[in-house]
Design an enzyme around this catalytic site. Sequence first.
Site, PDB file in Angstrom:
ATOM      1  CB  CYS A 218      -0.985  -0.028   1.165  1.00 47.09           C
ATOM      2  SG  CYS A 218      -2.384   1.107   0.917  1.00 47.09           S
TER       3      CYS A 218
ATOM      4  CG  HIS B 139      -3.603  -3.507   3.161  1.00 46.41           C
ATOM      5  ND1 HIS B 139      -2.749  -2.993   4.111  1.00 46.41           N
ATOM      6  CD2 HIS B 139      -4.100  -2.435   2.487  1.00 46.41           C
ATOM      7  CE1 HIS B 139      -2.734  -1.672   4.025  1.00 46.41           C
ATOM      8  NE2 HIS B 139      -3.550  -1.310   3.050  1.00 46.41           N
TER       9      HIS B 139
ATOM     10  CD  GLU C 212      -1.269  -5.825   5.552  1.00 48.98           C
ATOM     11  OE1 GLU C 212      -1.601  -4.675   5.897  1.00 48.98           O
ATOM     12  OE2 GLU C 212      -1.026  -6.132   4.361  1.00 48.98           O
TER      13      GLU C 212
END
Length: 258
Positions: free
Chosen positions: A113, A221, A223
């Site tokens: 990001c 994202h 993660e």
Amino acid sequence: MTRPVIGIIGNSYELEDRYPVHAGGTMNSEAVAAVAGCIPFIVPSDPRFVSVKELLDTCDGFLLTGGRPNVHPEEYGETPTEAHGAFDRARDAITLPLVRACVERGQPFFGICRGFQEVNVALGGTLHPEIRDLPGRDNHRMPPDGTLEECFALRHHVTFTEGGVFHRLIGAQEVLTNTLHGQGVVRPGRDIVIDGHAPDGTPEAIYVRGAPGFTLSVQWHPEWNATRDPVSRPLFEAFGDAARAWATGEAPPVLRSA
């Protein structure tokens, strides 16, 4: 073998609106530890506390995290406006030279990001202040309300270059991702290869052409749900492999376009 150390770029916050902190999302640490197989180490991203050289000497790789503040437009030759949002000049002062040093040394980093945007700016690229205001573009921002699950829900497809780095690594040319960003790449930086796009043409996946190390970065994202998501997991696994190669002095895994 000792696990490699991954410097997770921290963000500046005020706890309870009064106590300054540097912090990183738990999901970043989990992805680094559980999927990449490395030690998560949160970096206080401010040149008053750490230098780029110290970070390069201490860590085996870097996770360039997302964050609310944007890269300051003066870093890519533009005047700040209200549309550019909030900034974190201290983080800029750490991450931009860190990216350039890693590219030169072959030290691995993984941009997410804001981190994706930092990589582009560090190498001379530019950014849109607000892509949802552009004709034909979608709103890529986080939903204003809702649970974490709703905010990080899979919302659009990303199509990779056929036979490119991301296609070969993930094993699919089209994937479904979340989206939580307002800015986007206008002009790619030096040797930046755009290897994936959203349906509206927004760049979503990049790497640095000819760099000797791991330089993959994504606009979404990964993660979130990294231990189970079939798109996120191979990205963090490959990042961990690159960090292990760096830590042991081995040749890094080849992640270049065919």
